[in-house]
Write a protein that holds these residues in place. Structure first.
Motif, PDB file in Angstrom:
ATOM      1  N   ASN A  38      36.842   5.591  10.320  1.00  0.00           N
ATOM      2  CA  ASN A  38      37.242   4.509  11.228  1.00  0.00           C
ATOM      3  C   ASN A  38      38.755   4.487  11.421  1.00  0.00           C
ATOM      4  N   ASN A  39      39.364   5.680  11.359  1.00  0.00           N
ATOM      5  CA  ASN A  39      40.814   5.846  11.510  1.00  0.00           C
ATOM      6  C   ASN A  39      41.612   5.188  10.378  1.00  0.00           C
ATOM      7  N   GLN A  40      40.963   4.953   9.254  1.00  0.00           N
ATOM      8  CA  GLN A  40      41.633   4.389   8.080  1.00  0.00           C
ATOM      9  C   GLN A  40      42.078   5.515   7.153  1.00  0.00           C
ATOM     10  N   PHE A  78      45.871   1.169  12.751  1.00  0.00           N
ATOM     11  CA  PHE A  78      44.433   0.910  12.803  1.00  0.00           C
ATOM     12  C   PHE A  78      43.969   0.028  11.647  1.00  0.00           C
ATOM     13  N   HIS A  79      44.491   0.285  10.438  1.00  0.00           N
ATOM     14  CA  HIS A  79      44.108  -0.472   9.246  1.00  0.00           C
ATOM     15  C   HIS A  79      45.345  -0.643   8.377  1.00  0.00           C
ATOM     16  N   ASP A 128      38.312   5.401  20.177  1.00  0.00           N
ATOM     17  CA  ASP A 128      38.781   5.644  18.813  1.00  0.00           C
ATOM     18  C   ASP A 128      39.192   7.099  18.626  1.00  0.00           C
ATOM     19  N   TYR A 165      43.077   8.243  17.738  1.00  0.00           N
ATOM     20  CA  TYR A 165      43.371   9.075  16.567  1.00  0.00           C
ATOM     21  C   TYR A 165      44.159  10.312  16.980  1.00  0.00           C
TER      22      TYR A 165
END
Length: 370
Positions: free
Chosen positions: A164-166, A306-307, A351, A355
């Motif tokens: 999740n792009n974390q 993102f996070h 997403d 990224y």
């Protein structure tokens, strides 16, 4: 007119090529063709079947390594899918299909992060190697070969598994284990429970359920889960001679500690089970990178859009092999990791593109070495 190739179109092409473990050559050929079309400085298939590419950087020094893989798990029953698993349907901004998340979406995103730079006439700060190995889903044969035959000195690794792009700091090890319980078959009406190995299995599963593992920095506590049970009975009226249970062990501890734990769980039971040696397909350690490590800090600056905080994966990746070689390793990839291996597998193009843009900026501005 030839269709303009984008990350989305490339991803859809990849999904349409089935690439089960050990059957990746057609997909490998398609990936290499894309890298050549985009102007990568190198793009080739290595001795074991991995796709390997390179984009030359502005400065000498250790290289970046972008790591995904080629293979994916079986699609299962197509009737369970909303869209056919290999048609790469685009709907409401998402591409659906087997491999969309694990791993063709991240592979397309890493490819087009480099394509963005080349398309603007730019170069990454250091050389960037990109590889998609074979047989990740069955233990990592391709990655094991790559790290022992590196084409350059690697200064840092970004594992592009879905997150999740974390930013991901690692994962636990994974071992697959079979335990066999033995008894004596008899007519079920006799109810000789002390001779029925199913009752010994029940005691074992109670011990597994009650087992408390220590909490580890970064990756947290280990876990042990029963996944499948088999007997040799074949009849509703016959108790079995043997019962086999399969277990998935996600661990942090040493090999010796794991073997001691297994002996404790089996103590006094009519059973035998054996962990395979580590660094076999059925038993590979994990890895953990401190959040204070320079690589985690560096990648974290780009992942924080993102996070805010890093995480860890529940599943295993080929990052275990790069970390073992002493190559600083973190994870960072697009796609919802909870959709991997499911019949709902799909990835949001928004997403994927976000990224690629962030990774492109990192490679343009950051050196691979600390």
């Amino acid at each position: 007119m030839e269709m303009e190739m984008t990350a989305a179109n490339f991803l859809r092409d990849l999904i349409r090529i089935e690439a089960l473990s050990g059957q990746e050559q057609a997909l490998c050929d398609r990936v290499i063709a894309e890298w050549q079309h985009l102007g990568f400085d190198q793009a080739y298939r290595d001795d074991i079947g991995n796709a390997v590419g390179m984009v030359k950087g502005q400065e000498p020094g250790p290289a970046w390594l972008l790591l995904t893989h080629l293979d994916h798990v079986h699609a299962g029953d197509p009737a369970q899918w909303q869209h056919p698993p290999y048609e790469a349907v685009l709907e409401n901004g998402s591409v659906h299909g087997r491999g969309a998340v694990d791993i063709k979406g991240p592979l397309a995103a890493q490819t087009y992060a480099l394509a963005q730079l080349l398309g603007r006439g730019e170069r990454p700060l250091n050389d960037v190697w990109i590889t998609a190995p074979v047989q990740e889903e069955t233990g990592g044969l391709g990655a094991a070969h790559f790290v022992t035959h590196p084409p350059a000195q690697m200064g840092a690794v970004i594992v592009g598994e879905p997150s999740n792009n974390q930013l991901m700091l690692g994962h636990r090890g994974v071992a697959r284990l079979k335990v066999r319980f033995t008894g004596r078959a008899h007519h079920a009406s006799l109810a000789l429970n002390d001779e029925n190995p199913i009752f010994a299995l029940a005691e074992f599963l109670k011990r597994v359920q009650a087992k408390q593992f220590a909490d580890y920095p970064v990756t947290g506590p280990s876990s042990l889960s029963a996944t499948q049970i088999f007997t040799d009975s074949g009849s509703d009226n016959l108790t079995p001679n043997t019962v086999d249970v399969m277990l998935s062990w996600r661990y942090n501890e040493s090999d010796a500690e794991n073997r001691a734990t297994l002996a404790e769980l089996l103590a006094g039971l009519p059973a035998e089970g054996q962990l395979e040696e580590i660094w076999t397909p059925a038993n590979t350690p994990g890895f953990a990178t401190s959040p204070e490590h320079p690589l985690a800090q560096k990648v974290g600056r780009y992942a924080k859009r993102f996070h805010a905080e890093p995480g860890v994966w529940k599943f295993a990746t080929d990052g275990r092999y790069t970390a073992r070689e002493g190559w600083p390793t973190v994870g960072w990839g697009p796609g919802d990791q909870w959709l991997a291996h499911t019949t709902q597998e799909a990835i949001l193009l928004e997403d994927l593109d976000a990224y690629s843009e962030a990774l492109s900026a990192l490679l343009l501005n950051e050196r691979a070495s600390s």
